[in-house]
Structure formats: C-alpha cells, structure tokens
Scaffold this motif. Structure first.
Motif, PDB file in Angstrom:
ATOM      1  N   GLU A  81      26.426  38.889  37.221  1.00 17.52           N
ATOM      2  CA  GLU A  81      27.785  39.412  37.011  1.00 17.52           C
ATOM      3  C   GLU A  81      28.836  38.724  37.568  1.00 17.52           C
ATOM      4  N   ILE A  82      28.752  38.656  39.012  1.00 16.01           N
ATOM      5  CA  ILE A  82      29.763  37.912  39.759  1.00 16.01           C
ATOM      6  C   ILE A  82      29.942  36.612  39.352  1.00 16.01           C
ATOM      7  N   ASN A  83      28.849  35.915  38.969  1.00 17.15           N
ATOM      8  CA  ASN A  83      28.800  34.525  38.685  1.00 17.15           C
ATOM      9  C   ASN A  83      29.695  34.170  37.255  1.00 17.15           C
ATOM     10  N   ASN A  84      29.391  35.262  36.341  1.00 12.48           N
ATOM     11  CA  ASN A  84      29.772  35.273  35.098  1.00 12.48           C
ATOM     12  C   ASN A  84      31.503  35.328  35.534  1.00 12.48           C
ATOM     13  N   PHE A  85      31.926  36.319  36.133  1.00  9.09           N
ATOM     14  CA  PHE A  85      33.360  36.433  36.526  1.00  9.09           C
ATOM     15  C   PHE A  85      33.889  35.365  37.114  1.00  9.09           C
ATOM     16  N   LEU A  86      33.314  34.560  38.137  1.00  5.53           N
ATOM     17  CA  LEU A  86      33.702  33.507  38.617  1.00  5.53           C
ATOM     18  C   LEU A  86      33.784  32.256  37.990  1.00  5.53           C
ATOM     19  N   GLY A  87      32.763  32.068  37.011  1.00  5.15           N
ATOM     20  CA  GLY A  87      32.787  31.227  36.024  1.00  5.15           C
ATOM     21  C   GLY A  87      34.003  31.135  35.052  1.00  5.15           C
ATOM     22  N   GLN A  88      34.376  32.364  34.629  1.00  4.34           N
ATOM     23  CA  GLN A  88      35.478  32.518  34.009  1.00  4.34           C
ATOM     24  C   GLN A  88      36.817  32.388  34.692  1.00  4.34           C
ATOM     25  N   ILE A  89      36.871  32.518  35.851  1.00 10.42           N
ATOM     26  CA  ILE A  89      37.921  32.207  36.838  1.00 10.42           C
ATOM     27  C   ILE A  89      38.246  30.791  36.851  1.00 10.42           C
ATOM     28  N   VAL A  90      36.919  30.026  37.065  1.00 13.64           N
ATOM     29  CA  VAL A  90      37.073  28.653  37.378  1.00 13.64           C
ATOM     30  C   VAL A  90      37.694  27.919  35.779  1.00 13.64           C
ATOM     31  N   LYS A  91      37.073  28.446  34.798  1.00 14.58           N
ATOM     32  CA  LYS A  91      37.371  27.925  33.376  1.00 14.58           C
ATOM     33  C   LYS A  91      38.853  28.066  33.028  1.00 14.58           C
ATOM     34  N   LYS A  92      39.262  29.302  33.655  1.00 16.97           N
ATOM     35  CA  LYS A  92      40.907  29.818  33.220  1.00 16.97           C
ATOM     36  C   LYS A  92      41.888  28.928  34.069  1.00 16.97           C
ATOM     37  N   ASN A  93      41.280  28.705  35.518  1.00 17.80           N
ATOM     38  CA  ASN A  93      42.253  28.126  36.299  1.00 17.80           C
ATOM     39  C   ASN A  93      41.875  26.663  37.123  1.00 17.80           C
ATOM     40  N   PRO A  94      41.323  25.829  36.237  1.00 21.07           N
ATOM     41  CA  PRO A  94      40.823  24.517  36.644  1.00 21.07           C
ATOM     42  C   PRO A  94      41.408  23.854  37.884  1.00 21.07           C
ATOM     43  N   GLY A  95      41.022  23.332  38.823  1.00 20.19           N
ATOM     44  CA  GLY A  95      41.436  22.680  39.923  1.00 20.19           C
ATOM     45  C   GLY A  95      41.894  23.510  40.927  1.00 20.19           C
ATOM     46  N   MET A  96      41.899  25.062  40.820  1.00 20.99           N
ATOM     47  CA  MET A  96      42.463  25.907  41.808  1.00 20.99           C
ATOM     48  C   MET A  96      41.311  26.467  42.591  1.00 20.99           C
ATOM     49  N   SER A  97      41.701  26.456  43.900  1.00 19.71           N
ATOM     50  CA  SER A  97      40.736  27.183  44.744  1.00 19.71           C
ATOM     51  C   SER A  97      40.931  28.520  44.825  1.00 19.71           C
ATOM     52  N   LEU A  98      39.566  29.621  45.062  1.00 19.01           N
ATOM     53  CA  LEU A  98      39.731  30.929  45.249  1.00 19.01           C
ATOM     54  C   LEU A  98      40.888  31.355  45.880  1.00 19.01           C
ATOM     55  N   GLU A  99      41.075  30.743  46.983  1.00 17.29           N
ATOM     56  CA  GLU A  99      42.130  30.991  48.128  1.00 17.29           C
ATOM     57  C   GLU A  99      43.650  30.979  47.563  1.00 17.29           C
ATOM     58  N   GLU A 100      43.803  29.756  46.624  1.00 19.14           N
ATOM     59  CA  GLU A 100      45.243  29.571  45.923  1.00 19.14           C
ATOM     60  C   GLU A 100      45.305  30.809  45.013  1.00 19.14           C
ATOM     61  N   ILE A 101      44.224  31.015  44.184  1.00 15.77           N
ATOM     62  CA  ILE A 101      44.275  32.030  43.228  1.00 15.77           C
ATOM     63  C   ILE A 101      44.721  33.537  43.599  1.00 15.77           C
ATOM     64  N   LEU A 102      44.088  33.697  44.730  1.00 16.89           N
ATOM     65  CA  LEU A 102      44.443  34.971  45.445  1.00 16.89           C
ATOM     66  C   LEU A 102      45.583  34.909  46.356  1.00 16.89           C
ATOM     67  N   GLN A 103      46.117  34.189  46.706  1.00 22.14           N
ATOM     68  CA  GLN A 103      47.677  33.950  47.097  1.00 22.14           C
ATOM     69  C   GLN A 103      48.587  34.150  45.889  1.00 22.14           C
ATOM     70  N   LYS A 104      48.170  33.609  44.822  1.00 16.10           N
ATOM     71  CA  LYS A 104      49.139  33.758  43.653  1.00 16.10           C
ATOM     72  C   LYS A 104      49.035  35.356  43.220  1.00 16.10           C
ATOM     73  N   GLN A 105      48.011  35.942  43.376  1.00 14.70           N
ATOM     74  CA  GLN A 105      47.796  37.179  43.155  1.00 14.70           C
ATOM     75  C   GLN A 105      48.605  38.327  44.305  1.00 14.70           C
ATOM     76  N   ARG A 106      49.379  37.641  45.100  1.00 15.04           N
ATOM     77  CA  ARG A 106      49.980  38.274  46.338  1.00 15.04           C
ATOM     78  C   ARG A 106      49.092  38.985  47.226  1.00 15.04           C
ATOM     79  N   LEU A 107      47.819  38.407  47.429  1.00 14.86           N
ATOM     80  CA  LEU A 107      46.923  39.074  48.577  1.00 14.86           C
ATOM     81  C   LEU A 107      47.496  38.383  49.743  1.00 14.86           C
ATOM     82  N   ASN A 108      47.520  39.097  51.026  1.00 17.01           N
ATOM     83  CA  ASN A 108      47.811  38.597  52.306  1.00 17.01           C
ATOM     84  C   ASN A 108      46.798  37.975  52.960  1.00 17.01           C
ATOM     85  N   ALA A 109      46.994  37.073  53.968  1.00 18.00           N
ATOM     86  CA  ALA A 109      46.032  36.287  54.601  1.00 18.00           C
ATOM     87  C   ALA A 109      44.574  37.186  54.946  1.00 18.00           C
TER      88      ALA A 109
END
Length: 156
Positions: A81-109
């Motif tokens: 299930e985690i793989n499924n969600f991560l795979g969709q995140i990759v497809k929707k946000n190509p070229g972005m790292s998960l750290e960049e995505i989480l920063q854009k979600q306004r998560l702190n360090a």
C-alpha cells in the motif's frame, strides 16, 4: 491588478495556495502513506500527520498495532500500500524529491526527518522479513521508489 497587490495577496494566502506547485491529490497520498507507516510503527504520529488509531471496538487490532505484532503477510500488504501511494506521488510530481514535496506541504525540518526516518525504518522491517512473507518484489519496489524520491536507505 498591480504587482504590489498580487504580492500582498500571495504573501497572505493560505498554505494551499503556496502548495500550488504540487499536483492535486498529493496531500491525500502523503496522509495515506503516513497512516500506513503509523500502523507499522505502533500508531505513532508520522511527520506531523496524525497517528493511526484502530477502531475502538477492535481490541485485537488495537493490540496488534500497539505491540507491533504483525505477520509478515500483513507487513507485505501494508508496504505494498505504501508503495502504491509513493508510486502515485512520483507520477504526480516527477523529478521532485520527497523532502521537497514535504517542504511544499509546509512540514518543518523535524517533521520531514521523522517522515523520512519512518520510511527508512519500514524498509528495514520489510527487508528483514523478506522471504518470511514479505516478497522480494515488495522490498525491491520500495527501495526503487525511495531512490527515485531521493531517500537513502539505512544500510546494516
């Protein structure tokens, strides 16, 4: 509209406007990923997302989550299930790292590090159960998705 007014409106905009560069649905996928990571980590909050709370009327499930007493088949299912969600995140946000995505979600360090560490920990758990109910395909896909998202796995 003047540039000054546009800057003022943008500066005071809610976080959802600041997140506009993320593909629609990304936040929900992150929440689902965090929820499944939480299931495998005793219901802990992951990266500022709420922890998983089993139904109040299911004591067996609650104990399973709290004590991390899962079968390898359950771990395999949740990691898939985690793989499924991560795979969709990759497809929707190509070229972005998960750290960049989480920063854009306004998560702190600290929240970002917590999210990434939870993912790394689950990869170790899945890898350690490989061959005992967690399939090599599940582990291989998780590692590939982590690599695509710029997350180095822990090596032991």
């Amino acid at each position: 509209m003047s540039n000054t007014l546009l800057v003022e409106l943008t500066a005071s905009a809610p976080a959802s406007v600041a997140q506009a560069s993320l593909a629609p649905g990304t936040e929900g996928l992150l929440r689902q990923t965090a929820s499944h990571l939480s299931k495998l980590l005793s219901g802990a909050s992951i990266g500022g997302f709420p922890g998983f709370e089993p139904p109040g009327d299911d004591d067996k499930y609650r104990r399973k989550v709290e004590e991390r007493s899962y079968t390898a088949e359950e771990v395999n299912y949740w990691v898939k299930e985690i793989n499924n969600f991560l795979g969709q995140i990759v497809k929707k946000n190509p070229g972005m790292s998960l750290e960049e995505i989480l920063q854009k979600q306004r998560l702190n360090a600290s929240q970002i590090e917590n999210f990434l560490d939870a993912l790394r920990e689950i990869e170790v758990v899945a890898r350690s159960m490989q061959g005992y109910g967690v399939t090599s395909e599940t582990v291989t896909l998780l590692r590939a998705l982590m690599e695509t998202l710029g997350i180095a796995a822990w090596v032991f």
